[in-house]
Enzyme design. Sequence first.
Site, PDB file in Angstrom:
ATOM      1  CG  ASP A 112      -1.379  -1.199   1.318  1.00  0.00           C
ATOM      2  OD1 ASP A 112      -1.836  -1.711   0.131  1.00  0.00           O
ATOM      3  OD2 ASP A 112      -2.408  -1.039   2.793  1.00  0.00           O
TER       4      ASP A 112
HETATM    5  N1  URA Z   1      -1.014  -6.033   3.679  1.00  0.00           N
HETATM    6  C1  URA Z   1      -1.745  -4.967   3.933  1.00  0.00           C
HETATM    7  O1  URA Z   1      -2.597  -4.664   4.318  1.00  0.00           O
HETATM    8  N2  URA Z   1      -1.019  -3.622   3.043  1.00  0.00           N
HETATM    9  C2  URA Z   1       0.706  -4.116   2.227  1.00  0.00           C
HETATM   10  O2  URA Z   1       0.751  -3.160   1.894  1.00  0.00           O
HETATM   11  C3  URA Z   1       0.240  -5.761   2.525  1.00  0.00           C
HETATM   12  C4  URA Z   1       0.451  -5.868   3.237  1.00  0.00           C
END
Ligand code: URA
Length: 242
Positions: A112
């Site tokens: 993310d």
């Molecule tokens: N899980 C998440 O919620 N976000 C990420 O970036 C990676 C794994």
Amino acid sequence: MANIRLDDILYSQGFGTRRVCAGLIQQGLVTVAGVPCAEPAIEFETDGLRFTVQGVAWEYHEKVYLMLHKPAGYECSQKPGTYPSVYTLLAAPIRQRGGGAAAGVQAVGRLDQDTTGLLLLSDDGKFIHRMSSPKRHVPKIYEVTTRHPVDDRQIQRLLAGVVLDDDPKPVRAAACEKADELQLRLTLTEGKYHQVKRMIAAVGNRVEGLHRSRIGSLVLPPDLKPGQWRWLTTDDLASVQG
Ligand code: URA
């Protein structure tokens, strides 16, 4: 091992179209092993070949395998919506390989925008598939900062499996340990959308910070600062592919 024309070498490494690469060579802007080389057709053994293009030192890599310390505030998409793309952190020739198109360098899975840590990138489709295939269960370790103190019940539920809204099959953490009052170390072997955030929400807590510290045997090195990247070594590749 292969002998390849210098203009083809530059082209394969992302220094521009064949015409641009030939032009760079003819203008005397390329050195090989420290020696200027103005002949596009001259052939070199590519294995371990070092050269410079307009003063930029480069080593030949047939394929791209690299690790990036993803900083917060970057999207893993090639065409980001709001934040800059992680691809802008890479050297221009790496971005331009394969014409900068879909066949070029891709992130192995996504993090993310606000997640930091270890991200692998490659232009080897088989490697990307192997590393991200749910069947291979490559473990990924996340350091999670939570809003509320973590309790044992939450840890037990994460290990037992929680149901996420889009899938009736429970997802579970392969390992989960409390590192501090507001810190969890979570190991996942799948990579569903926002998986960590949704799992933590499912047990009544909330992610305030997320950092990926490890993928399989590959650990984010402490000297690789946010925004920096490095090539994977032969040993890295052998160990991560098992
Ligand atoms: N899980 C998440 O919620 N976000 C990420 O970036 C990676 C794994």
